[in-house]
Design a protein around this motif. Structure first.
Motif, short mmCIF file in Angstrom:
data_model
loop_
_atom_site.label_atom_id
_atom_site.label_comp_id
_atom_site.label_asym_id
_atom_site.label_seq_id
_atom_site.Cartn_x
_atom_site.Cartn_y
_atom_site.Cartn_z
N THR A 14 77.21 50.40 32.43
CA THR A 14 75.94 49.85 32.29
C THR A 14 76.19 48.48 31.45
N PHE A 15 77.20 48.74 30.00
CA PHE A 15 77.26 47.50 29.36
C PHE A 15 77.58 46.54 29.94
N GLY A 16 78.70 46.53 30.81
CA GLY A 16 79.05 45.52 31.79
C GLY A 16 78.13 44.97 32.62
N MET A 17 77.36 45.61 33.29
CA MET A 17 76.50 45.15 34.17
C MET A 17 75.31 44.38 33.32
N TRP A 18 75.04 44.99 32.23
CA TRP A 18 73.99 44.25 31.28
C TRP A 18 74.53 42.81 30.86
N TRP A 19 75.91 42.90 30.56
CA TRP A 19 76.41 41.58 30.28
C TRP A 19 76.33 40.51 31.35
N ILE A 20 76.73 41.06 32.49
CA ILE A 20 76.87 40.03 33.75
C ILE A 20 75.37 39.51 34.02
N TYR A 21 74.38 40.67 33.89
CA TYR A 21 72.92 40.06 34.18
C TYR A 21 72.55 39.10 33.27
N TYR A 22 72.52 39.23 31.92
CA TYR A 22 72.14 38.23 30.96
C TYR A 22 73.01 37.29 30.60
N ILE A 23 74.09 36.80 31.44
CA ILE A 23 74.93 35.73 31.15
C ILE A 23 74.00 34.42 32.15
N LEU A 24 73.44 35.12 33.22
CA LEU A 24 72.51 34.16 33.88
C LEU A 24 71.87 33.09 33.19
N PRO A 25 71.94 31.88 33.32
CA PRO A 25 71.07 30.96 32.60
C PRO A 25 69.49 30.82 33.18
N SER A 26 68.92 31.70 33.33
CA SER A 26 67.79 31.64 34.12
C SER A 26 66.48 31.10 33.52
N ALA A 27 66.32 31.21 32.20
CA ALA A 27 65.21 30.59 31.44
C ALA A 27 65.65 29.12 31.49
N ALA A 32 63.70 23.88 33.84
CA ALA A 32 63.89 22.52 34.40
C ALA A 32 63.71 22.29 35.82
N HIS A 33 63.73 23.45 36.57
CA HIS A 33 63.82 23.52 37.86
C HIS A 33 62.83 24.45 38.58
N ARG A 34 61.56 24.27 38.34
CA ARG A 34 60.42 25.37 38.57
C ARG A 34 60.46 25.76 40.15
N ASN A 35 61.05 24.84 40.95
CA ASN A 35 60.90 25.20 42.42
C ASN A 35 61.98 26.14 42.95
N ARG A 36 62.62 26.42 42.01
CA ARG A 36 63.63 27.64 42.34
C ARG A 36 63.24 28.99 41.95
N ALA A 37 62.13 29.20 41.26
CA ALA A 37 61.47 30.29 40.85
C ALA A 37 61.29 31.38 42.19
N LEU A 38 60.72 31.02 43.05
CA LEU A 38 60.64 31.81 44.17
C LEU A 38 61.81 32.75 44.79
#
Length: 163
Positions: A14-27, A32-38
């Motif tokens: 759980t902690f490993g998956m949480w860490w990997i998931y929140y490492i994504l620079p989504s925000a 910067a690139h709103r066209n990638r939201a879909l």
């Protein structure tokens, strides 16, 4: 002992998956690139579904320990390994799409992580993994050796019969 190992593995996973998931620079990337939201939004469905399936796989492992489910050790490990593999692949694909570049370092991280998952499945297939011992120890008083899982399973049965 089996219940303790499944609990520790589940918490670590759980902690490993949480860490990997929140490492994504989504925000930052979506700002910067709103066209990638879909694609990001649909990618989240795959990632969240794999997280839920991993939890279900851990639940299956708890049922196997309690002898409520009568499936083999390999199937039990695959119930967790397949969703984790989908999660890792989906997260890496989403990262590559968001950032817009191929990162060889992340490929090595992904290969190493997949290698650990494959090693766990291979160990179980060979009969040397921890999950292979759960089917070998079918004793009459198995419920007394795993009180935590038994409490969770019993509570769930009571909740489902009430509703």
């Amino acid at each position: 002992m089996d219940a303790t190992l499944v609990c520790l593995a589940g918490v670590g996973l759980t902690f490993g998956m949480w860490w990997i998931y929140y490492i994504l620079p989504s925000a930052q990337v979506l700002h910067a690139h709103r066209n990638r939201a879909l694609v990001w939004g649909y990618g989240q469905m795959v990632i969240v579904a794999s997280i839920v399936a991993t939890g279900a796989g851990l639940h299956v492992a708890a049922y196997v320990i309690e002898h409520e489910a009568h499936i083999g050790a390999l199937t039990t490990v695959l119930c967790v390994a397949i969703p984790v593999g989908i999660f890792l692949g989906g997260t890496y694909a989403l990262y590559t799409y968001l950032v817009g570049r191929f990162d060889p370092f992340h490929v090595w991280l992904l290969v190493g992580t997949v290698g650990v998952v494959v090693l766990a499945v291979a160990a179980t297939f060979a009969g040397t993994g921890p999950a292979s011992s759960t089917n070998a120890r079918r004793t009459a008083n198995a419920r007394t050796s795993t009180p935590i899982i038994w409490t969770i399973v019993t509570r769930r049965k009571i909740q489902s019969s009430v509703s």
